[in-house]
Write an enzyme that holds these catalytic residues in place. Structure first.
Site, PDB file in Angstrom:
ATOM      1  N   GLY A 117       0.862  -1.073  -0.021  1.00 40.06           N
ATOM      2  CA  GLY A 117      -0.072   0.031   0.152  1.00 40.06           C
ATOM      3  C   GLY A 117       0.898   1.350  -0.176  1.00 40.06           C
ATOM      4  N   LEU A 162      -0.604   7.564   2.077  1.00 41.55           N
ATOM      5  CA  LEU A 162       0.260   8.433   3.200  1.00 41.55           C
ATOM      6  C   LEU A 162       0.878   7.344   4.299  1.00 41.55           C
ATOM      7  CD1 LEU A 162      -2.383  11.239   4.231  1.00 41.55           C
ATOM      8  CD2 LEU A 162      -0.336  11.288   2.740  1.00 41.55           C
ATOM      9  N   GLY A 203       1.729   4.047   3.948  1.00 37.19           N
ATOM     10  CA  GLY A 203       2.699   3.474   3.417  1.00 37.19           C
ATOM     11  C   GLY A 203       3.948   4.207   2.950  1.00 37.19           C
ATOM     12  N   SER A 255     -15.948  17.841   1.539  1.00 34.55           N
ATOM     13  CA  SER A 255     -15.294  18.121   2.714  1.00 34.55           C
ATOM     14  C   SER A 255     -16.024  18.803   3.857  1.00 34.55           C
ATOM     15  CB  SER A 255     -14.025  18.870   2.315  1.00 34.55           C
ATOM     16  OG  SER A 255     -13.212  18.891   3.366  1.00 34.55           O
ATOM     17  N   ARG A 300     -18.615  13.986  13.364  1.00 30.33           N
ATOM     18  CA  ARG A 300     -19.422  13.474  12.234  1.00 30.33           C
ATOM     19  C   ARG A 300     -20.466  12.655  12.321  1.00 30.33           C
ATOM     20  NH1 ARG A 300     -13.900  12.609   8.382  1.00 30.33           N
ATOM     21  NH2 ARG A 300     -13.886  14.910   7.964  1.00 30.33           N
ATOM     22  N   SER A 319      -7.268  11.654  10.216  1.00 34.65           N
ATOM     23  CA  SER A 319      -6.827  10.632   9.527  1.00 34.65           C
ATOM     24  C   SER A 319      -5.672  10.850   8.840  1.00 34.65           C
ATOM     25  CB  SER A 319      -7.980  10.188   8.631  1.00 34.65           C
ATOM     26  OG  SER A 319      -8.042  11.448   7.581  1.00 34.65           O
TER      27      SER A 319
END
Lengths: 297, 660, 255
Positions: B10, B13, B15, B251, B298, B419
């Site tokens: 992967g 970001l 990886g 977003s 959220r 994240s």
């Protein structure tokens, strides 16, 4: 309130089902230029998919894959294509749609049909070797970035404090260039960018082939995307510390001089990156650099 | 001793940050990815990346508060030491990305600008226009390309991870992968294997995730024996643009920059939204959550939007659920500068200019809080021990997981802009652990192991290619699975539905065995690759459903109306107080029962065996999550008193003089 | 590996392409501009006298003219043309798929380059003394207007000249614009637009001059021009010959 919420939980997916099964009996006809293997013969195959409002070329291809039948009802292998994000930021799904290079995800069927008639033609990009159907090998795009050293040459990734201060004007100037997603549209539309296809020889080792392929890539035009990235990093306070190395790469064979000023790159760029501005800036930088080198050496 | 070699699966970001740091530490890295790493799903992250900064610090912010917001927003379901370490690293990570050339938006003085995101009261989020994820990914991609040019990294793009290779002791000794062009299998012996393969949104059919987010890599590790944690916690993002092929993200930064969510007070008001007067609009988030307004966490925003459309029947459209997200009061120039990228997406795919007309949005599956269970070693100060070989390691020694595919950082609900931080942090932080773990005495010869695994994979592949006569269509089956999962395992969950859905998924898994492949060739066969990854979705779908079914409570993104704790009804102070005491009693009881990680181990037939593990809440004691709850103030008061009493009794228990 | 040793052209591609670009402006472009403006002096309405005097000025270089012609016109032109053909051979116009103005201009630049080269070669053979062995070389610098006019009388020749001149002018003025981008003189889209206006003005001006000269050459009264030339020749002869002191021959039919 809670009861009501439970009762209508199903409504969430209702929209999706409607979209999938609703609509009229109208069909979209699609003509795909197919190729079964790298280096193989290419041929057109026709498909039909039920029309849905607001569908894009990706959903057309998804339906073709699910159906796996040609227009005349023969069972055929599903069309192979590249895609990932479906929102025009990953750069995967570039193809020729009605003869023009663009991202399949943002190609809306309604507008294609209204401008170009009711058959859609899909072809793989012509400047890159076809892997299969609409899938092409774009390694050369990334080699271009390597060639021009499109990176900030930091001294390691440990904590050494913040980066340089940058004025909002400089940030706004650079930002559009950072949106380049290496989709290859600029290269496909460039009349100066020629296809380079290298095939591994039987007696050749993997690494020898790799070397030969890189050399072949480097002999051709590096392309607008790489020139623009070189200019991006040459404008960054740390990036510019190896500005000369980038200019050296840009003035090597296949460099900036190959640009023919057709300016198709900027016209087809899905991100509206000011590529011709980058090219002209690279031209200026190369001029100054070459003259300086002539007299300083 | 051989040069240590790490296999990273992967190239998002997580990886890439791991690869960069590993190469820097002198290790050789093989980087395997389904797509060229620059096209990984991280590019879709829009809003920004959180960290404490000079500005918020002076407003009273600290790493501790970042930790607190994260665990409070996540409903205390995460172990706190890794979160503390991540919050502590935040400022350094932003500095690093800044040095790598990420074009963060700037203040007029040339410093990084910040915006506010959900679940916090501070402007903690650094951003690069509305394409922060893309910019962060590119910066790391560039550094990894640099290491590739230097010969430390070898990329294997368009390769599929088929499974870890374990030796007799259960240690991971490498993996077998498949070239998606030539369909050839290859053994990748490695001192450590790192999974950084992101989320699994495709289990839900349409989501905000990319087409590569099938979760198949994680599923393959899970079936090889790796545990999966907190699977039932799936974030449904409140604002997405509905589409037939994908639900495109809008977003949170749209609200961070002042976007307001509203619906007309008249159901399906046919007027142009711009001509509806203020008095006839319901800004329901601002009305119900005066403190956080449009920037509640959220899960709450999602439920409220869902609720206003379904319960109150105030959806903007009749046949399609949606609400307005309005930016039209913000100057065009500001919008273009700060949100240009995402507004263009809306314009391109909807054909409407969101600078002029309010957007129509609805929640969509967005992020997997759960993922592979990973370990950590706690430090004396409550953070992590840097370089410990336990950090980010799954229960299979030698197999590590980072980024969205681990379960570690976001608990029951992830805060916006956390994240990107968790992905980069876990990647960077893992590297020294691997440097310490690799390069010990070489284990026994593994040639035989790899040969056997390749044979097994070839067998499976051949079996699939041979299935031409089946009566199931993999794409139709996938759509069916997605619809089912979206219906029963997103915003609102009910036990009867979950139970029935579990059986349905088991049936689908059986039907999958009858899937016909329409492409039997052995060259770029996407058909067979998709069918294979569809088969890998069922075990994960099962553990999501089973986890959700068993967890009889509401926590973060997991909302079961039957087990909700409603607010207080009383207005009389004495009665209210009594209700608050009762509320706190049941909260305490629920915490004791359910504040545990769900751990799924793969049993026979891909059925999960669920167990629960204690959570380290040693830094911040769990407390009720009261965003906007009726009577929240009374509950908070009672809870505080109880906490104080508990603290005094703890002190009283300490022998006199022991502290001096 | 056999195909990996780069040729001279490949090793110095940047320098060569930049020289190519420069050569288009100086000396070739500059010469073309001067040449067309000189020719336009035929429009003075004096039976080619002004034109003749300009030609005389050029030819006053005497024996130096030949090396100057080779150094500043023929060799740069051959160089520019040779590299130009390499460039054309290495490109693939796609104006059918992408009919943007810039792309049309790109395609025209190559087409006009080829037309201009063919035209110039033919033009030299037809009029320059180098063309004499091939039955050309019709232009007599001492009888500039009349020999030029005679050469241009056939309609087909005139059409070919019109095409050739327009192609050359387009190639030059469009090349001026792209040269500014290549060398980085104008970089922003706005600057490119402004530069474009200037290049259009220059192009239209030179095209007017070129076509005007063509029309002018074709419309002059050849016998009278010849008369004027004969007189001028005598005059020169008289001035430079043994009888230099003799009074000048009277100007016939001077207006």
């Amino acid at each position: 309130m809670i009861k009501a919420m439970e009762a209508v939980a199903d409504l969430v997916t209702a929209g999706a089902d409607d979209a999938a099964h609703g609509g009229s009996s109208r069909v979209i006809r699609v003509r795909v230029l197919r190729q079964d293997v790298a280096g193989g013969e290419s041929y057109f195959e026709r498909f039909e998919v039920p029309y849905e409002p607001n569908m894009n070329v990706i959903s057309v291809l998804q339906k073709i894959a699910a159906r796996a039948r040609s227009q005349d009802g023969r069972r055929v292998a599903p069309v192979a294509w590249d895609c990932s994000c479906l929102e025009e930021v990953c750069g995967s799904c570039t193809m020729l749609i009605n003869g023009r290079t663009r991202m399949a995800c943002s190609a809306l069927v309604d507008s294609l049909v209204s401008t170009d008639g009711d058959e859609i033609e899909l072809r793989p990009m012509s400047k890159f070797p076809v892997v299969r159907d609409l899938v092409v090998d774009r390694r050369r795009v990334f080699r271009g970035l390597e060639k021009v050293k499109a990176w900030v040459p930091v001294e390691g990734s440990y904590d050494l404090g913040p980066g340089p201060r940058i004025s909002p004007e400089d940030q706004e100037d650079a930002y559009p260039l950072t949106e380049c997603m290496s989709c290859g549209c600029c290269l496909e539309a460039c009349p100066q960018y020629m296809k380079i296809e290298t095939v591994r020889r039987d007696d050749e080792s993997e690494s020898d082939f790799e070397k030969r392929r890189k050399a072949a890539f480097d002999s051709g035009f590096v392309g607008a995307h790489a020139i623009s990235q070189a200019m991006l990093f040459n404008s960054h306070p740390t990036g510019r510390m190896i500005a000369d190395e980038r200019l050296e790469a840009l003035t090597a064979k296949g460099g900036i001089q190959m640009c023919g000023n057709a300016q198709n790159c900027v016209a087809v760029c899905p991100k509206h990156i000011p590529l011709t501005r980058s090219i002209a800036r690279a031209g200026r930088a190369a001029t100054v650099w070459a003259i300086k080198r002539l007299f300083d050496r | 001793m051989a040069q240590p070699r790490v296999l990273v699966i992967g190239g998002g970001l997580a990886g890439l940050s791991a690869t960069m740091r590993l190469a820097e530490l002198g290790l050789d890295v093989d980087l395997v990815s389904l797509v060229p790493v620059k096209r990984s799903h991280s590019v879709c992250a829009q809003g920004g990346i959180n960290s404490v900064n000079a500005l918020t610090r002076q407003q009273g912010d600290s790493e501790w508060k970042h930790l607190d917001d994260t665990v409070y927003g996540g409903d205390f379901l995460q172990h706190q030491p890794p979160v503390k370490e991540m919050a502590d690293w935040g400022p350094r990570i932003i500095d690093l990305m800044d040095r790598l050339g990420v074009p963060f938006n700037r203040t007029s003085e040339g410093f990084r600008d910040q915006r506010r995101f959900g679940g916090t009261l501070y402007k903690r989020t650094a951003f690069a226009g509305a394409t922060t994820g893309q910019q962060l990914l590119y910066a790391l991609d560039e550094q990894v390309r640099r290491w590739e040019a230097a010969g430390k990294v070898k990329k294997w793009e368009f390769w599929d991870f088929l499974g870890p290779v374990l030796d007799d002791t259960g240690r991971c000794r490498g993996a077998v992968c498949q070239d998606l062009v030539t369909m050839q299998f290859k053994a990748f012996p490695a001192d450590a294997v790192v999974l950084a393969t992101g989320g699994n949104g495709l289990i839900y059919g349409r989501s905000t995730m990319s087409m590569v987010c099938t979760g198949s890599a994680v599923s393959r590790a899970y079936r090889a024996g790796a545990w999966y944690g907190n699977g039932e916690f799936i974030q449904v993002h409140p604002t997405a643009i509905p589409g037939a092929d994908k639900l495109r993200l809008m977003s949170e930064s749209a609200r961070g920059e002042g976007g307001r969510v509203w619906v007309p007070r008249t159901p399906q008001d046919p007027r142009d939204p711009r001509s509806i007067p203020e008095a006839e609009r319901s800004y329901f988030l601002e009305e119900r959550y005066p403190k956080y307004g449009n920037l509640v966490p959220r899960d709450i925003a999602t439920r409220e939007i869902f609720d206003i459309c379904t319960t109150d029947g105030l959806s903007v459209e009749k046949d399609r659920l949606c609400v307005y997200l309005d930016l039209t009061h913000i100057p065009r120039e500001t919008l273009d500068r700060k949100l240009g990228g995402i507004l263009e997406i809306y314009e391109k795919f909807q054909g409407v200019d969101p600078r002029v007309t309010p957007m129509k949005i609805f929640p969509a599956v967005h992020y997997s809080m759960g993922g592979l269970w990973v370990d950590y070693e706690k430090s004396k100060t409550g953070g992590l021990v840097e370089g410990s070989i336990r950090n980010q390691q799954t229960n299979l020694p030698g197999l590590y997981a980072i980024g969205e595919c681990d379960y570690q950082y976001h608990g029951a609900n992830r805060l916006g802009a956390n994240s990107l931080l968790s992905c980069i942090f876990s990647g960077l932080f893992l590297a020294p652990s691997l440097a310490n773990a690799c390069g010990g005495t070489p284990g026994a010869d593994t040639t035989r192991l790899f040969e056997a695994e390749i044979r097994r994979q070839e067998e499976r592949h051949r079996e699939l290619l041979g299935r031409t006569a089946g009566d199931e269509n993999p794409y139709a089956l996938h759509q069916e699975l997605g619809n089912l999962m979206t219906r029963v395992a997103t915003v609102v969950r009910r036990n009867d539905q979950l139970e029935a859905a579990y059986d349905d998924v088991c049936e689908m898994a059986r039907r999958w065995k009858r899937c016909a492949v329409s492409d039997t060739g052995n060259w770029t066969n996407q058909n067979v690759v998709f069918t294979k990854s569809l088969g890998d979705m069922f075990p994960i779908a099962k553990l999501i459903l089973k986890g959700a079914l068993l967890r009889d409570e509401c926590r973060g993104a997991h909302f079961k109306p039957a087990f909700a704790m409603p607010g207080l009804a009383a207005t009389d102070p004495v009665e209210k107080r009594r209700e608050a005491e009762e509320w706190c009693d049941s909260f305490q009881a629920n915490t004791e029962k359910w504040l545990k990680s769900t751990i799924a181990a793969c049993g026979p037939d891909g059925d999960p065996e669920i167990s629960y593990r204690e959570i380290d809440t040693s830094l911040i004691p769990p407390r009720p999550r009261l965003y906007g709850l009726v009577g929240g103030d009374a509950i908070e008061e009672v809870w505080k008193e109880r906490q104080e009493r508990a603290a005094t009794s703890r002190e009283a228990a300490v022998p006199v003089g022991a502290g001096s | 590996m056999s195909d990996s040793s780069p040729s001279f052209l490949e090793r110095h591609q940047f320098l060569i392409y930049r020289l190519f670009s420069l050569a288009g402006l100086i000396p070739i472009g500059a010469f073309v501009a001067v040449h067309l403006l000189t020719n336009a002096s035929i429009l003075a309405g004096d039976d080619g006298r002004t034109f003749q005097s300009r030609v005389d000025m050029i030819h006053s270089l005497g024996p130096l003219l030949v090396p100057i012609e080779w150094a500043f016109i023929f060799l740069p032109l051959l160089f520019h043309a040779a590299i130009g053909f390499v460039i054309i051979a290495n490109g693939m116009p796609n104006v059918g798929s992408y009919s943007y103005v810039g792309n049309v201009r790109y395609t025209l630049q190559r087409a006009t380059g080829m037309i201009a080269f063919a035209f110039i070669v033919w033009h030299i053979v037809q009029l320059h003394w180098l063309g004499k062995p091939f039955g050309g070389g019709q232009f007599d610098p001492h009888r500039a207007a009349s020999t030029a006019a005679e050469a241009l009388q056939p309609t087909l020749v005139a059409i070919f000249y019109a095409i050739g001149v327009l192609a050359t002018v387009f190639h030059f003025s469009n090349g001026l614009w792209t040269l500014g981008i290549t060398w980085g003189l104008w970089t922003s889209p706005a600057a490119m637009r402004r530069a474009n206006v200037i290049s259009i003005v220059i192009g239209v001006g030179l095209a007017t001059a070129g076509l005007g000269a063509l029309a002018g050459m074709r419309s002059i009264d050849v016998p009278r021009a010849r008369e004027a030339e004969t007189w001028a020749e005598k005059q020169k002869h008289a001035l430079s010959g043994p009888g230099a002191a003799v009074a000048p021959v009277p100007i016939p039919n001077a207006h």
